[in-house]
Design a protein around this motif. Structure first.
Motif, PDB file in Angstrom:
ATOM      1  N   ASP A 107      15.424   3.769   0.374  1.00  0.00           N
ATOM      2  CA  ASP A 107      15.571   5.142  -0.110  1.00  0.00           C
ATOM      3  C   ASP A 107      14.166   5.749  -0.083  1.00  0.00           C
ATOM      4  O   ASP A 107      13.305   5.366  -0.884  1.00  0.00           O
ATOM      5  N   LEU A 108      13.926   6.665   0.846  1.00  0.00           N
ATOM      6  CA  LEU A 108      12.582   7.212   1.021  1.00  0.00           C
ATOM      7  C   LEU A 108      12.090   7.979  -0.205  1.00  0.00           C
ATOM      8  O   LEU A 108      10.894   7.991  -0.485  1.00  0.00           O
ATOM      9  N   LYS A 109      13.001   8.603  -0.941  1.00  0.00           N
ATOM     10  CA  LYS A 109      12.592   9.322  -2.155  1.00  0.00           C
ATOM     11  C   LYS A 109      12.138   8.336  -3.230  1.00  0.00           C
ATOM     12  O   LYS A 109      11.108   8.532  -3.871  1.00  0.00           O
ATOM     13  N   LYS A 110      12.907   7.264  -3.429  1.00  0.00           N
ATOM     14  CA  LYS A 110      12.513   6.238  -4.401  1.00  0.00           C
ATOM     15  C   LYS A 110      11.199   5.580  -3.977  1.00  0.00           C
ATOM     16  O   LYS A 110      10.345   5.278  -4.806  1.00  0.00           O
ATOM     17  N   ALA A 148       8.760   6.928  -2.194  1.00  0.00           N
ATOM     18  CA  ALA A 148       7.663   7.866  -2.448  1.00  0.00           C
ATOM     19  C   ALA A 148       7.286   7.870  -3.930  1.00  0.00           C
ATOM     20  O   ALA A 148       6.099   7.778  -4.282  1.00  0.00           O
ATOM     21  N   VAL A 149       8.282   7.959  -4.793  1.00  0.00           N
ATOM     22  CA  VAL A 149       8.024   7.958  -6.237  1.00  0.00           C
ATOM     23  C   VAL A 149       7.312   6.673  -6.657  1.00  0.00           C
ATOM     24  O   VAL A 149       6.382   6.699  -7.465  1.00  0.00           O
ATOM     25  N   SER A 150       7.706   5.549  -6.078  1.00  0.00           N
ATOM     26  CA  SER A 150       7.132   4.254  -6.468  1.00  0.00           C
ATOM     27  C   SER A 150       5.645   4.144  -6.161  1.00  0.00           C
ATOM     28  O   SER A 150       4.948   3.342  -6.772  1.00  0.00           O
ATOM     29  N   VAL A 151       5.150   4.958  -5.217  1.00  0.00           N
ATOM     30  CA  VAL A 151       3.729   4.918  -4.857  1.00  0.00           C
ATOM     31  C   VAL A 151       2.998   6.219  -5.211  1.00  0.00           C
ATOM     32  O   VAL A 151       1.849   6.420  -4.809  1.00  0.00           O
ATOM     33  N   GLU A 155       3.690   9.376  -4.335  1.00  0.00           N
ATOM     34  CA  GLU A 155       3.618  10.372  -3.262  1.00  0.00           C
ATOM     35  C   GLU A 155       4.800  11.322  -3.374  1.00  0.00           C
ATOM     36  O   GLU A 155       5.831  10.975  -3.940  1.00  0.00           O
ATOM     37  N   LYS A 156       4.644  12.526  -2.792  1.00  0.00           N
ATOM     38  CA  LYS A 156       5.761  13.475  -2.761  1.00  0.00           C
ATOM     39  C   LYS A 156       6.830  13.021  -1.785  1.00  0.00           C
ATOM     40  O   LYS A 156       8.017  13.206  -2.017  1.00  0.00           O
ATOM     41  N   SER A 157       6.391  12.455  -0.659  1.00  0.00           N
ATOM     42  CA  SER A 157       7.344  11.975   0.332  1.00  0.00           C
ATOM     43  C   SER A 157       6.666  10.932   1.224  1.00  0.00           C
ATOM     44  O   SER A 157       5.443  10.922   1.365  1.00  0.00           O
ATOM     45  N   VAL A 158       7.499  10.066   1.781  1.00  0.00           N
ATOM     46  CA  VAL A 158       7.044   9.116   2.798  1.00  0.00           C
ATOM     47  C   VAL A 158       8.072   9.124   3.920  1.00  0.00           C
ATOM     48  O   VAL A 158       9.229   9.486   3.708  1.00  0.00           O
ATOM     49  N   GLU A 159       7.626   8.755   5.100  1.00  0.00           N
ATOM     50  CA  GLU A 159       8.558   8.624   6.224  1.00  0.00           C
ATOM     51  C   GLU A 159       8.208   7.341   6.959  1.00  0.00           C
ATOM     52  O   GLU A 159       7.089   6.818   6.855  1.00  0.00           O
ATOM     53  N   MET A 160       9.180   6.843   7.700  1.00  0.00           N
ATOM     54  CA  MET A 160       8.966   5.610   8.453  1.00  0.00           C
ATOM     55  C   MET A 160       7.872   5.834   9.497  1.00  0.00           C
ATOM     56  O   MET A 160       7.825   6.878  10.146  1.00  0.00           O
ATOM     57  N   PHE A 195       1.542  -6.829  -5.153  1.00  0.00           N
ATOM     58  CA  PHE A 195       2.744  -6.017  -4.960  1.00  0.00           C
ATOM     59  C   PHE A 195       3.313  -5.624  -6.307  1.00  0.00           C
ATOM     60  O   PHE A 195       2.983  -6.212  -7.328  1.00  0.00           O
ATOM     61  N   THR A 196       4.150  -4.596  -6.279  1.00  0.00           N
ATOM     62  CA  THR A 196       4.915  -4.227  -7.459  1.00  0.00           C
ATOM     63  C   THR A 196       6.388  -4.331  -7.104  1.00  0.00           C
ATOM     64  O   THR A 196       6.760  -4.330  -5.925  1.00  0.00           O
ATOM     65  N   LEU A 197       7.213  -4.426  -8.114  1.00  0.00           N
ATOM     66  CA  LEU A 197       8.660  -4.480  -7.936  1.00  0.00           C
ATOM     67  C   LEU A 197       9.256  -3.170  -8.440  1.00  0.00           C
ATOM     68  O   LEU A 197       8.996  -2.758  -9.562  1.00  0.00           O
ATOM     69  N   LYS A 198      10.013  -2.525  -7.591  1.00  0.00           N
ATOM     70  CA  LYS A 198      10.653  -1.236  -7.939  1.00  0.00           C
ATOM     71  C   LYS A 198      12.025  -1.172  -7.293  1.00  0.00           C
ATOM     72  O   LYS A 198      12.297  -1.863  -6.306  1.00  0.00           O
ATOM     73  N   ASP A 199      12.866  -0.288  -7.822  1.00  0.00           N
ATOM     74  CA  ASP A 199      14.172  -0.030  -7.215  1.00  0.00           C
ATOM     75  C   ASP A 199      13.941   0.843  -5.982  1.00  0.00           C
ATOM     76  O   ASP A 199      13.469   1.969  -6.098  1.00  0.00           O
ATOM     77  N   LEU A 200      14.236   0.307  -4.803  1.00  0.00           N
ATOM     78  CA  LEU A 200      13.951   1.008  -3.549  1.00  0.00           C
ATOM     79  C   LEU A 200      15.171   1.274  -2.687  1.00  0.00           C
ATOM     80  O   LEU A 200      15.078   1.973  -1.681  1.00  0.00           O
ATOM     81  N   LYS A 201      16.317   0.688  -3.049  1.00  0.00           N
ATOM     82  CA  LYS A 201      17.494   0.750  -2.165  1.00  0.00           C
ATOM     83  C   LYS A 201      18.265   2.044  -2.339  1.00  0.00           C
ATOM     84  O   LYS A 201      18.345   2.607  -3.432  1.00  0.00           O
TER      85      LYS A 201
END
Length: 156
Positions: free
Chosen positions: A69-72, A74-77, A79-84, A148-154
């Motif tokens: 999930d690109l929004k999750k 981005a939030v985890s790092v 940033e406003k947004s990330v893309e592949m 590393f950190t652990l976050k909900d990314l899916k």
């Protein structure tokens, strides 16, 4: 088996791990890798490299049967947004090819986030740094060589 940079990094820190090799000359899907290894896809993680508007790059690991999930992400790092990252840019940035990209041994150390589901598994399996090679270890052992950190990314 020829040692990869990822394996040498683990060896240097005396981290416990095991490797898997499977017959493959080109990239296959992560779910196909899990099938080849006869492993639960929830334990096998794909390494995804992203870029943000800030031009920073980030590495995310998610189970092979799931989508990032690109929004999750981005939030985890922060940033406003990330893309592949574009596939053609992967080797130049990381030193790895598509289908053989390990979170260990990249040309630079990038902020790395692993999906929280990894904490429910006894082991995590990820690319060993070349196509046809996977590394199995625990998060505890991985933390010896990778911040590393652990976050909900899916995606839901």
């Amino acid at each position: 088996m020829i040692k990869t940079n990822a394996m040498r990094i683990l060896d240097k820190s005396k981290a416990e791990y095991k490797t898997y090799e499977y017959d493959c000359t080109t990239a296959i899907s992560g779910t196909e890798v899990a099938k080849q290894l006869n492993q639960n896809p929830a334990c096998v993680f794909k390494t995804l490299v992203t870029t943000a508007k800030s031009k920073n790059h980030y590495v995310f690991l998610v189970p092979v049967a799931e989508e990032l999930d690109l929004k999750k992400a981005a939030v985890s790092v922060g940033e406003k947004s990330v893309e592949m990252l574009k596939q053609k840019d992967l080797f130049g940035l990381t030193g790895y090819v598509h289908g053989g990209c390990s979170p260990l041994g990249m040309k630079k150390n990038f902020v790395t986030v692993i999906d929280i589901s990894a904490s429910k598994n006894e082991k995590i399996i990820f690319s060993g740094g070349k196509i046809g090679c996977q590394i199995e270890t625990t998060l505890k052992e991985l933390s010896k060589v990778l911040n590393f950190t652990l976050k909900d990314l899916k995606c839901i």
